[in-house]
Design a protein around this motif. Structure first.
Motif, PDB file in Angstrom:
ATOM      1  N   ILE A  58       0.861  -1.182   0.000  1.00  0.00           N
ATOM      2  CA  ILE A  58       0.000   0.000   0.000  1.00  0.00           C
ATOM      3  C   ILE A  58       0.897   1.231   0.000  1.00  0.00           C
ATOM      4  O   ILE A  58       1.619   1.489   0.970  1.00  0.00           O
ATOM      5  CB  ILE A  58      -0.945  -0.001   1.220  1.00  0.00           C
ATOM      6  N   LYS A  61       1.591   4.057   2.921  1.00  0.00           N
ATOM      7  CA  LYS A  61       1.305   3.494   4.243  1.00  0.00           C
ATOM      8  C   LYS A  61       2.616   3.363   5.009  1.00  0.00           C
ATOM      9  O   LYS A  61       3.656   3.067   4.440  1.00  0.00           O
ATOM     10  CB  LYS A  61       0.671   2.102   4.102  1.00  0.00           C
ATOM     11  N   ARG A  62       2.564   3.579   6.316  1.00  0.00           N
ATOM     12  CA  ARG A  62       3.715   3.315   7.178  1.00  0.00           C
ATOM     13  C   ARG A  62       3.486   1.954   7.841  1.00  0.00           C
ATOM     14  O   ARG A  62       2.535   1.777   8.596  1.00  0.00           O
ATOM     15  CB  ARG A  62       3.880   4.405   8.240  1.00  0.00           C
ATOM     16  N   TYR A  63       4.347   0.998   7.535  1.00  0.00           N
ATOM     17  CA  TYR A  63       4.226  -0.355   8.059  1.00  0.00           C
ATOM     18  C   TYR A  63       4.871  -0.441   9.448  1.00  0.00           C
ATOM     19  O   TYR A  63       5.846   0.239   9.736  1.00  0.00           O
ATOM     20  CB  TYR A  63       4.898  -1.357   7.109  1.00  0.00           C
TER      21      TYR A  63
END
Length: 162
Positions: A58, A61-63
């Motif tokens: 994504i 997005k910050r994972y």
């Protein structure tokens, strides 16, 4: 290989090749270098975490660490299922960990078609490990990061030969 990574790999020995490869690749100081936000790698492939490149990324997005750990584990399990059937000789867990790390980076099909696998299956373990050092190009250019990575993979591949 830096002493911290060497110590982490040593501690993982006995836990299986996937455990060793996970230590090699993941987190701070791992071969991939953990990135929490997706980016394009040197050849333009969208990548996140410890080198995850599937279509499920994504953008923006910050994972989290937990998400990155899960992606790396799943990716290594997939790699193992792809490459294991092509290996016809007995290997040590460190040799297999180096193969998983290498295959994670270049793709399982590249390993399956490689001279490295041919040498491995012929029982030429040293020659198979030597092949790692040839794979240091991306986008037609030699990369210091790939040279460093292959040095670590080579050291792990030959761990039991010392």
């Amino acid at each position: 290989m830096n002493s911290s990574l060497r110590a982490r790999i040593s501690a993982a020995i006995g836990g299986g090749a996937i455990a060793i490869a996970t230590v090699m690749l993941s987190g701070k100081g791992g071969l991939e270098g953990r990135e929490y936000v997706p980016y394009k790698d040197v050849v333009g492939i969208i990548t996140v975490c410890d080198g995850h490149t599937a279509n499920d990324i994504i953008i923006n997005k910050r994972y989290s660490d937990a998400e990155c750990d899960a992606l790396t584990k799943a990716d290594l399990e997939r790699i193992a299922k792809q490459v294991n059937p092509s290996i016809k000789v007995k290997t040590t867990e460190t040799q297999l960990a180096a193969i998983y790390s290498f295959s994670y980076n270049v793709g399982a099909n590249a390993f399956i078609k490689s001279t490295m696998l041919k040498k491995l299956n012929a029982g030429d373990y040293a020659g198979a490990c030597d092949e790692l050092k040839r794979w240091v190009y991306a986008g037609g250019k030699k990369w210091k990061g790939l040279m460093n990575r292959r040095d670590v993979e080579y050291e792990v591949c030959t761990w039991s030969q010392r």
